[in-house]
Scaffold this motif. Structure first.
Motif, PDB file in Angstrom:
ATOM      1  N   PHE A   1     -45.016  26.111   9.525  1.00  0.00           N
ATOM      2  CA  PHE A   1     -45.970  25.158   8.958  1.00  0.00           C
ATOM      3  C   PHE A   1     -45.856  23.831   9.709  1.00  0.00           C
ATOM      4  O   PHE A   1     -45.495  22.809   9.130  1.00  0.00           O
TER       5      PHE A   1
ATOM      6  N   GLN B   1     -45.642  31.538  -1.634  1.00  0.00           N
ATOM      7  CA  GLN B   1     -45.942  30.219  -2.188  1.00  0.00           C
ATOM      8  C   GLN B   1     -45.244  29.172  -1.333  1.00  0.00           C
ATOM      9  O   GLN B   1     -44.159  29.414  -0.811  1.00  0.00           O
TER      10      GLN B   1
ATOM     11  N   ILE C   1     -55.549  30.400  -2.270  1.00  0.00           N
ATOM     12  CA  ILE C   1     -54.583  29.621  -1.499  1.00  0.00           C
ATOM     13  C   ILE C   1     -53.187  30.199  -1.711  1.00  0.00           C
ATOM     14  O   ILE C   1     -52.742  30.404  -2.837  1.00  0.00           O
ATOM     15  N   ASP C   2     -52.491  30.456  -0.606  1.00  0.00           N
ATOM     16  CA  ASP C   2     -51.126  30.956  -0.651  1.00  0.00           C
ATOM     17  C   ASP C   2     -50.457  30.601   0.667  1.00  0.00           C
ATOM     18  O   ASP C   2     -51.046  29.899   1.500  1.00  0.00           O
ATOM     19  N   ALA C   3     -49.234  31.102   0.876  1.00  0.00           N
ATOM     20  CA  ALA C   3     -48.501  30.739   2.093  1.00  0.00           C
ATOM     21  C   ALA C   3     -49.190  31.242   3.354  1.00  0.00           C
ATOM     22  O   ALA C   3     -49.017  30.669   4.432  1.00  0.00           O
TER      23      ALA C   3
ATOM     24  N   ASN D   1     -52.537  31.420   3.612  1.00  0.00           N
ATOM     25  CA  ASN D   1     -53.850  30.763   3.702  1.00  0.00           C
ATOM     26  C   ASN D   1     -53.736  29.368   3.093  1.00  0.00           C
ATOM     27  O   ASN D   1     -54.269  29.090   2.022  1.00  0.00           O
ATOM     28  N   VAL D   2     -53.013  28.515   3.780  1.00  0.00           N
ATOM     29  CA  VAL D   2     -52.760  27.175   3.270  1.00  0.00           C
ATOM     30  C   VAL D   2     -53.594  26.119   3.984  1.00  0.00           C
ATOM     31  O   VAL D   2     -53.618  24.946   3.579  1.00  0.00           O
TER      32      VAL D   2
ATOM     33  N   LEU E   1     -55.935  23.764   1.920  1.00  0.00           N
ATOM     34  CA  LEU E   1     -55.158  22.814   1.124  1.00  0.00           C
ATOM     35  C   LEU E   1     -54.536  21.749   2.018  1.00  0.00           C
ATOM     36  O   LEU E   1     -54.515  20.559   1.668  1.00  0.00           O
ATOM     37  N   ALA E   2     -54.011  22.147   3.168  1.00  0.00           N
ATOM     38  CA  ALA E   2     -53.427  21.185   4.107  1.00  0.00           C
ATOM     39  C   ALA E   2     -54.464  20.170   4.562  1.00  0.00           C
ATOM     40  O   ALA E   2     -54.158  18.979   4.728  1.00  0.00           O
TER      41      ALA E   2
ATOM     42  N   ALA F   1     -48.910  19.022  -0.715  1.00  0.00           N
ATOM     43  CA  ALA F   1     -49.880  20.112  -0.854  1.00  0.00           C
ATOM     44  C   ALA F   1     -49.136  21.261  -1.533  1.00  0.00           C
ATOM     45  O   ALA F   1     -48.346  21.956  -0.894  1.00  0.00           O
ATOM     46  N   TRP F   2     -49.420  21.448  -2.820  1.00  0.00           N
ATOM     47  CA  TRP F   2     -48.589  22.339  -3.646  1.00  0.00           C
ATOM     48  C   TRP F   2     -49.270  23.681  -3.896  1.00  0.00           C
ATOM     49  O   TRP F   2     -50.055  23.824  -4.831  1.00  0.00           O
ATOM     50  N   ALA F   3     -48.978  24.651  -3.054  1.00  0.00           N
ATOM     51  CA  ALA F   3     -49.408  26.027  -3.306  1.00  0.00           C
ATOM     52  C   ALA F   3     -48.221  26.748  -3.924  1.00  0.00           C
ATOM     53  O   ALA F   3     -47.711  27.738  -3.393  1.00  0.00           O
TER      54      ALA F   3
END
Length: 326
Positions: free
Chosen positions: A105, A120, A143-145, A147-148, A151-152, A170-172
């Protein structure tokens, strides 16, 4: 027309709309990922305290009682636990998660990472430990780890709009619905997510960060509505909301200021704002009767554009995050 008849008609309309509006019939059922961090069994086997029995304050006390050398040992030996303990020092969590995920990330530090199922993750832009202000963004479906990126983009857009004055998380950190099928129409995943969101803000308070403004998009606003009465937040902002499972802003029982935004072109407006037999999420937070402060969103492009550069909504979000909005 009797009350019972009206209720049946409302239920029928809700089911029809959910089946036929904007793809609500699509999406697969998800099993909420909850519980203690991966690696907890080995952590406990080493004589360390059970995370399930520790509040974030107790986690903070535990790490405060350790030497620097012992902290580093735990990061090396149990990175997946240290990296996911709300209340642990932020720097230790970043270091532990870097060991777990590497540079996956890039551009953000990783506050939490759970590899189970779809994954997550919580990404940090800026430094909550030194920033004047803090914001948390809670996303909706898909949204997940893995497909972030959407959100980013919201998080970086908000941080840039505050000119770096606000750190953004950004809290997924919960299992989101896939698509807009049955999971998105019920509160089951939101209930599990609310517990995790409350623990996140408790953990931030335990390490002394500023009290955050929490921005909740789409199904994320259902999570925030269920968490509101326990959430440590100075502002609660919902955007593109299907409802918060509350009759009005007062029913949220939160000291936070409640704000709502809904774009004229947002398909969420076609979803019935009712709740019946567990289906639907209740009144529209953007409706005047709900009692939230309204955020102008006339220039927002569709359901996902509330943080788009140059929009009135983003400018207002930045002012809210910085404590300048009234």
């Amino acid at each position: 027309m009797g009350r019972y008849t009206r209720t049946l008609i409302t239920a029928a309309l809700t089911v029809t709309a959910v089946a036929g509006t904007a793809g609500w019939a699509s999406g697969s059922a998800q099993q909420a990922v909850t519980g203690v961090p991966v690696g907890t069994r080995a952590w406990i086997a080493d004589g360390l305290p059970d995370p399930e029995r520790m509040t974030p304050d107790r986690v903070g006390d535990f790490f405060a009682g350790l030497t620097d050398q012992r902290r580093e040992e735990l990061v090396r030996e149990h990175p997946s636990v240290v990296g996911n303990l709300d209340g642990a020092p932020l720097a230790l969590r970043y270091e532990a998660n870097a060991r777990t995920v590497g540079a996956r990330f890039g551009g953000a530090r990783v506050l939490a990472f759970d590899p189970r199922d779809r994954g997550q993750v919580a990404l940090v832009y800026g430094d909550p430990a030194t920033a004047r202000h803090l914001a948390v963004i809670v996303p909706g479906s898909d949204i997940d780890a893995g497909n972030v990126a959407p959100l980013a983009a919201m998080a970086t857009g908000l941080r840039e709009a505050t000119r770096g004055d606000t750190a953004v998380i950004a809290w997924a950190g919960y299992t989101t619905p896939v698509g807009v099928g049955p999971d998105a129409a019920t509160g089951r995943l939101a209930e599990a997510g609310a517990e995790r969101l409350v623990r996140l803000t408790d953990g931030l308070a335990a390490v002394g960060t500023p009290t955050p403004a929490v921005f909740c998009h789409s199904y994320g606003s259902v999570v925030c509505g269920l968490a509101a009465h326990r959430l440590k937040a100075k502002d609660l902002v919902v955007l593109g909301s299907p409802g918060m499972r509350a009759a009005d802003a007062g029913a949220l029982n939160t000291p936070a200021r409640v704000w709502a935004a809904k774009a004229p072109t947002d398909w969420i407006d076609k979803v019935p704002h009712v709740e019946f037999a567990g289906l639907g999420h209740g009144p529209d937070p953007a409706a005047p009767a709900f009692g939230a402060r309204r955020v102008a969103a006339d220039d927002v492009p569709g359901h996902g554009g509330y943080f788009a550069p140059g929009t009135r909504s983003l400018r207002t979000f930045a002012a809210i995050a910085q404590g300048d909005a009234r």
